[in-house]
Design a protein around this motif. Sequence first.
Motif, mmCIF file in Angstrom:
data_model
loop_
_atom_site.group_PDB
_atom_site.id
_atom_site.type_symbol
_atom_site.label_atom_id
_atom_site.label_comp_id
_atom_site.label_asym_id
_atom_site.label_seq_id
_atom_site.Cartn_x
_atom_site.Cartn_y
_atom_site.Cartn_z
ATOM 1 N N LEU A 99 21.449 41.414 -79.750
ATOM 2 C CA LEU A 99 20.366 40.607 -79.194
ATOM 3 C C LEU A 99 19.845 39.635 -80.253
ATOM 4 N N ALA A 100 19.729 40.147 -81.487
ATOM 5 C CA ALA A 100 19.238 39.297 -82.572
ATOM 6 C C ALA A 100 20.166 38.118 -82.779
ATOM 7 N N VAL A 101 21.463 38.391 -82.785
ATOM 8 C CA VAL A 101 22.423 37.306 -83.015
ATOM 9 C C VAL A 101 22.326 36.278 -81.902
ATOM 10 N N SER A 102 22.282 36.750 -80.648
ATOM 11 C CA SER A 102 22.231 35.753 -79.575
ATOM 12 C C SER A 102 20.900 35.012 -79.578
ATOM 13 N N ALA A 110 21.077 30.539 -70.846
ATOM 14 C CA ALA A 110 22.335 31.044 -70.284
ATOM 15 C C ALA A 110 23.339 31.278 -71.395
ATOM 16 N N MET A 111 23.340 30.349 -72.367
ATOM 17 C CA MET A 111 24.239 30.512 -73.507
ATOM 18 C C MET A 111 23.923 31.801 -74.252
ATOM 19 N N GLY A 112 22.635 32.062 -74.444
ATOM 20 C CA GLY A 112 22.218 33.294 -75.118
ATOM 21 C C GLY A 112 22.689 34.508 -74.363
ATOM 22 N N ALA A 113 22.489 34.497 -73.057
ATOM 23 C CA ALA A 113 22.898 35.637 -72.245
ATOM 24 C C ALA A 113 24.403 35.814 -72.294
ATOM 25 N N PHE A 114 25.099 34.683 -72.281
ATOM 26 C CA PHE A 114 26.565 34.702 -72.328
ATOM 27 C C PHE A 114 27.038 35.348 -73.629
ATOM 28 N N ILE A 115 26.495 34.871 -74.723
ATOM 29 C CA ILE A 115 26.890 35.402 -76.035
ATOM 30 C C ILE A 115 26.557 36.878 -76.114
ATOM 31 N N PHE A 116 25.365 37.206 -75.630
ATOM 32 C CA PHE A 116 24.961 38.608 -75.720
ATOM 33 C C PHE A 116 25.891 39.493 -74.903
ATOM 34 N N THR A 117 26.259 39.029 -73.714
ATOM 35 C CA THR A 117 27.137 39.844 -72.876
ATOM 36 C C THR A 117 28.456 40.112 -73.590
ATOM 37 N N SER A 143 8.725 25.611 -78.211
ATOM 38 C CA SER A 143 8.066 26.800 -77.680
ATOM 39 C C SER A 143 9.062 27.949 -77.574
ATOM 40 N N ASN A 144 10.215 27.653 -76.975
ATOM 41 C CA ASN A 144 11.232 28.695 -76.826
ATOM 42 C C ASN A 144 11.775 29.142 -78.173
ATOM 43 N N PHE A 145 11.919 28.170 -79.061
ATOM 44 C CA PHE A 145 12.383 28.499 -80.411
ATOM 45 C C PHE A 145 11.455 29.519 -81.060
ATOM 46 N N THR A 146 10.165 29.240 -80.994
ATOM 47 C CA THR A 146 9.183 30.123 -81.623
ATOM 48 C C THR A 146 9.252 31.521 -81.025
ATOM 49 N N PHE A 147 9.333 31.564 -79.723
ATOM 50 C CA PHE A 147 9.369 32.855 -79.054
ATOM 51 C C PHE A 147 10.622 33.638 -79.443
ATOM 52 N N LEU A 148 11.755 32.930 -79.471
ATOM 53 C CA LEU A 148 13.017 33.625 -79.716
ATOM 54 C C LEU A 148 13.157 34.095 -81.158
ATOM 55 N N VAL A 149 12.507 33.402 -82.081
ATOM 56 C CA VAL A 149 12.503 33.899 -83.456
ATOM 57 C C VAL A 149 11.889 35.291 -83.454
ATOM 58 N N GLY A 150 10.837 35.455 -82.673
ATOM 59 C CA GLY A 150 10.189 36.761 -82.558
ATOM 60 C C GLY A 150 11.118 37.799 -81.972
ATOM 61 N N VAL A 151 11.830 37.409 -80.934
ATOM 62 C CA VAL A 151 12.760 38.355 -80.310
ATOM 63 C C VAL A 151 13.832 38.771 -81.311
ATOM 64 N N ALA A 152 14.346 37.776 -82.016
ATOM 65 C CA ALA A 152 15.397 38.064 -82.992
ATOM 66 C C ALA A 152 14.882 39.012 -84.071
ATOM 67 N N ALA A 192 27.788 42.533 -76.475
ATOM 68 C CA ALA A 192 27.470 43.883 -76.027
ATOM 69 C C ALA A 192 28.701 44.554 -75.434
ATOM 70 N N LYS A 193 29.469 43.811 -74.689
ATOM 71 C CA LYS A 193 30.643 44.407 -74.041
ATOM 72 C C LYS A 193 31.640 44.884 -75.088
ATOM 73 N N THR A 194 31.875 44.035 -76.075
ATOM 74 C CA THR A 194 32.791 44.426 -77.143
ATOM 75 C C THR A 194 32.240 45.616 -77.909
ATOM 76 N N GLY A 195 30.963 45.502 -78.277
ATOM 77 C CA GLY A 195 30.351 46.564 -79.072
ATOM 78 C C GLY A 195 30.423 47.903 -78.349
ATOM 79 N N ILE A 196 30.113 47.884 -77.063
ATOM 80 C CA ILE A 196 30.109 49.131 -76.300
ATOM 81 C C ILE A 196 31.524 49.705 -76.207
ATOM 82 N N ALA A 197 32.482 48.810 -75.978
ATOM 83 C CA ALA A 197 33.862 49.271 -75.872
ATOM 84 C C ALA A 197 34.310 49.929 -77.169
ATOM 85 N N VAL A 198 33.923 49.317 -78.295
ATOM 86 C CA VAL A 198 34.323 49.896 -79.576
ATOM 87 C C VAL A 198 33.611 51.230 -79.790
ATOM 88 N N GLU A 199 32.345 51.226 -79.517
ATOM 89 C CA GLU A 199 31.548 52.437 -79.721
ATOM 90 C C GLU A 199 32.088 53.590 -78.880
#
Lengths: 208, 406, 350
Positions: free
Chosen positions: B104-107, B380-387, B67-76, B390-397
């Motif tokens: 977000l897509a990657v995570s 939690a892993m997804g949120a961790f990866i995303f953080t 179920s979560n897999f299906t939903f997250l494919v959509g998010v990605a 995002a933190k790196t991306g924002i710092a570079v940007e």
Amino acid sequence: MTAKIKVITQFIVVCLFTISCKHSDEHKYHTVIDKIEANTVEYKGEISSDIYNETIKKVEVIDSDFKFLIPERKSQIVSYKCSECHSQPLEKLKEHKVGEKAAHWNIKLNHAGPETMNCTTCHNKNDFDHLQSLTNSSIDFNFSYKLCSQCHQKEFKDWKGGAHGKQLGGWAPPRLSNTCVNCHNPHNPKFEKRWPVRFNTTVEKERE
Amino acid sequence: MKTLKVFGSLIKDAFLEVTHGSRAYHIWMGVLTLIMLFGMYNYSIQLEQGLSATGMTDRVSWGLYISNFTFLVGVAAAAVMLVLPAYVLKNIDFKQAVLIGEGLAVSALLMCLAFVVADMGGPARLWHMIPGIGVFNFPNSMLAWDVIVLNGYLFINITIPLYILIMRYQGKTPNPKIYIPGVFLSVFWAVAIHMVTAFLYQGLQARPFWNNALLGPRFLASAFAAGPALIIIVLAIIRKFTAFKIADETIKKISMIVTVAAQINLIMLISELFKEFYAPTHHSISAVYLFFGLEGKTALLPWIWTSISLNVMATIALTFHKIRNNLNILYVLCGMLFIAIWIEKGFGLIVPGFIPGPWGKISEYTPSFVEISVTLGIWAMGAFIFTILAKTGIAVEMGQLVYKKK
Amino acid sequence: MSETNKKWYSLNLNRSKKSESCGCGSNSGGCNSDKPKDGFDQIMDISMSRRTAFTKITAGLLIGAGAVSSSCSIIGSDESKEKSAMEWEEYFKGNYKLMTDEEKDKSINRLVRSYELNHGKKINISSKNAEENVLFGYAFNISKCQGYMDCVNACVEENNQDRTSEMQYIRIHEMKDGKGFNFEEADDNYYHEVPADGHFYMGTQCFHCDNPPCVEVCPVQATWKEKDGIVVIDYDWCIGCRYCMAACPYDGRRFNWKTPEVPEEEVNKNQHYLGNRLRKKGVMEKCTFCIQRSREGKNPACVEACPTGSRTFGNLLDPNSTIRWILDNKKVFRLKEDLGTEPKFWYYMD
């Protein structure tokens, strides 16, 4: 831009078709019945059911187009020949004396009604070693199906074909099928009611 | 060789960046790590006992994970859809959102893969799927397609932002001729991953609930609603906690996408309901179970009606410009929509597909503690990866991370 | 006629290299005339040696690790070393469908040996291929079945199914007369005297479809249709994704949610690689028409156990077989025929 996309789509479509048009044997037939009909061939392979049926004595049934084996019966009857006991008239045997071997005392005919059948419908008072047909011709105990088939025409037809009854040993030829009396007690032919041999508690729990 | 050096330096700098932050940041990451560890512990239990540790049975053989897999494919998929207006329509407002979207897509994709692995009976034998050493049932199996498109999508979504970030990191302007084709590809690919995932279910003649031509389009519509809704929430958080500037206009434009998608999704829902209940056939029985329960079995009722009421309320509210343009209300609405679609695409889609079973038998599904823990761990892993991303991306940007030639 | 006759559109990539005469597409195995190739190899033409190389490299590592572990542990013996080496080779063996006869033998030797090491008893595992001119089919007489469930027990015993979870391939549905084939209202877990008045009984199991959806969806080709029509599973190749289970319209497939348990004395030691050999947790299994029996000419255990003769098994291609007579002369039907799965399991009435 649009032209490019068009070319690409066309290319993809062509690719897909070339891939999909490779023929394979598997899908030559529309239905499995087509497949069966097209590939029908009498089985002459090396597999045989003989080894599984070695211990069973057999006799051959030949009836119109059908030819198959059934278990031999006479050697399975404990005290065949019947005439060994039935040397005296029936009335005399019925006066059972202490010390004499009793037989058939527990047989209660539960097959059709008394107006249709009694002992002598099948047994011959004068020739206990053979069964008798409705027209008083003699039938061998090994071929008792001939007796049954007088009334049970439909079942007989299905049995010959294989839709009724049970094949023994294996699917591979030669065919050896149970004859009527291997499954049905001729004096009480109906299958008994009984409890199923298993009940699944986990399934019950899952569906609560 | 030089690029490699730059990349190495970026990794080093990024590592420094993500290990330093405010107290709130450290608490956030600490909590996520704890949840992840807890999930891993429970996964080890599942590995030990087999999938009997989950609530799944022969009757309902896919559950919370799929179920979560299906939903997250959509998010990605939806996260990257934002790429299109940003890069192609030269809509400057979106550019910041896009980097976040790709992160977000990657995570989300990594979560997808984690959910699939968690669902496997024999995760150790997954190498059987690796082309070359395994056997791959391509193109017959939709799952094989899914593996290909998901991994391809992951690859694209790692390379494009990485290229942009590396260029920015060196203080250069990314060359559009290099990344625009990639962006195009990723947009088409995003549609593909979602359609293929829908086909995964849609192609099963055994399950009338799924075997329905609307499934694919509806996946897309709901993904377009849930994905950007999540991005809006994430952008709002980033705006609040970092110096990264995101214009109101950006959020409002994304909310427009959310609104239209939610409306289309609702129309499709009505169409489905109409078909199932106006002329109910034998095949409508799963829908009956989902919405009204069957033979006193009503486990899904609270879920689906929560989902539908949230969905309807959010969609109606979003339709009005005044309500939508009030950002605080918008965040709430996005949250509602996100939850609604998570239920609808997860529990509401996968579980009723199995109930009743092929022979009409009903056994309900309740996820086990292990299953829920593993699911939380993966989120939690997804949120961790995303953080981290995002933190790196924002710092570079923002020019905080710059390549220093030594 | 070609591919176009299928009910859905599918490409034909990995079937394309097979020769016409061979007739074993991706759906059917047992054809070892060509050099075996993996799915992707067939497209990319990469030789099989890659996995072999991988196995050798990793096996080297293992021997190192094994040496360390056995030198550390007191009970480390030659046997345990042999065991772990065998496990390793088993782990990296290929898909049965693509194995050469030699590879099959090697794998079977390992399986037999490891059972001997673990249980001290010999088992017999066959790798007998499909016979020529044989296509198996099954017929079920719904007028005759009395619901005794002898078939279910025979099946469980023959096929070494997990006892603790009560896994069974066969389900007997008790249906009310006059309600048609109403599976929703049928009871498949009854416990009262049978046959119950006003009821009839209908058995279901894997129907060995000629167009099996389960085979189509398996991402790793761990399940396929053999030449004699039996749909089989390579238990060691299955990754346990359960997609086939979702794809089966007949509830024919079972999953090992936990490690299956069969009491040692009840293990049927006459086994087939694709049939009743012992399974592990996390893999699919299902009825194989008792491949270990049927390939030897015997009837499946359920047919043999049935006291009523409701079950008929045989060679569909043989015009003299009883199953053919039933198909030709009785009013037969199959379940969910509209799905285009072409089951080889027919029902009929007297």
